[in-house]
Write an enzyme that holds these catalytic residues in place. Structure first.
Site, PDB file in Angstrom:
ATOM      1  N   ILE A 148      29.947  29.504  33.112  1.00  0.00           N
ATOM      2  CA  ILE A 148      29.617  28.561  33.531  1.00  0.00           C
ATOM      3  C   ILE A 148      27.813  29.432  32.578  1.00  0.00           C
ATOM      4  CG2 ILE A 148      26.855  29.294  35.320  1.00  0.00           C
ATOM      5  CD1 ILE A 148      28.933  30.842  37.214  1.00  0.00           C
ATOM      6  N   CYS A 160      31.480  33.791  31.007  1.00  0.00           N
ATOM      7  CA  CYS A 160      32.693  33.472  30.595  1.00  0.00           C
ATOM      8  C   CYS A 160      33.322  33.427  32.193  1.00  0.00           C
ATOM      9  CB  CYS A 160      33.850  34.025  29.669  1.00  0.00           C
ATOM     10  SG  CYS A 160      33.478  34.112  28.081  1.00  0.00           S
ATOM     11  N   GLU A 175      36.800  34.195  32.760  1.00  0.00           N
ATOM     12  CA  GLU A 175      36.674  35.618  33.145  1.00  0.00           C
ATOM     13  C   GLU A 175      36.103  36.202  34.264  1.00  0.00           C
ATOM     14  OE1 GLU A 175      37.215  33.793  30.253  1.00  0.00           O
ATOM     15  OE2 GLU A 175      39.132  34.061  28.961  1.00  0.00           O
TER      16      GLU A 175
END
Ligand code: THU
Length: 139
Positions: free
Chosen positions: A43, A53, A55
């Site tokens: 985002i 990120c 993750e």
């Protein structure tokens, strides 16, 4: 869930990527020890540095839901408009977030190998001599 199935979930999550600046779209699928899957995407932000990120989006969603025990994460990333079948390894900040919640010896990171398959590495392999909660113990 197999690594290949978890990678499919990461690819689905990638469809939600908000990456108007880099045009590099990433999805992640984080599996808990109980088998539940949390999805995340990158985002981005007009001010650049606040971007998140895929993750970390997955980890923060899971932790908010009360999860603390994680088994593995699949990451699928690549330039917008192309299949995410190349290697997209987690950045250093995401590895550090994994260090907070995962056992480096057992937690596994699943990546596309660029040849249609998956490769698997432990967090310990991606973060040798890492700094984690244990490091604060003085041992
Ligand atoms: N990115 C991720 O979301 N995960 C990775 O493993 C590598 C990079 C994002 C950050 C940024 O939005 C874009 O990909 C380009 O670096």
């Amino acid at each position: 869930m197999t690594n290949e199935q978890l990678m499919m979930e990461a690819k689905k999550a990638r469809e939600r990527a908000y990456a108007p600046y880099s045009h590099f779209q990433v999805g992640a699928a984080l599996m808990t020890k109980s088998g539940k899957v949390y999805h995340g995407c990158n985002i981005e932000n007009a001010a650049y540095s606040p971007g998140n990120c895929a993750e970390r989006t997955a980890f923060f969603r899971a932790v908010y839901e009360g999860e603390r025990e994680f088994e593995k994460i699949a990451v699928a990333g690549g330039p917008q408009g192309r299949e995410a079948d190349g290697l997209c390894a987690p950045c250093g900040v995401c590895r550090q977030v994994m260090m907070e919640f995962c056992d480096p010896q057992t937690f596994q990171i699943i990546l596309a190998d660029g040849k249609g398959g998956c490769l698997q590495r432990s967090l310990k392999e991606l973060m040798p001599l890492g700094f984690g909660p244990e490091s604060l113990g003085g041992g």
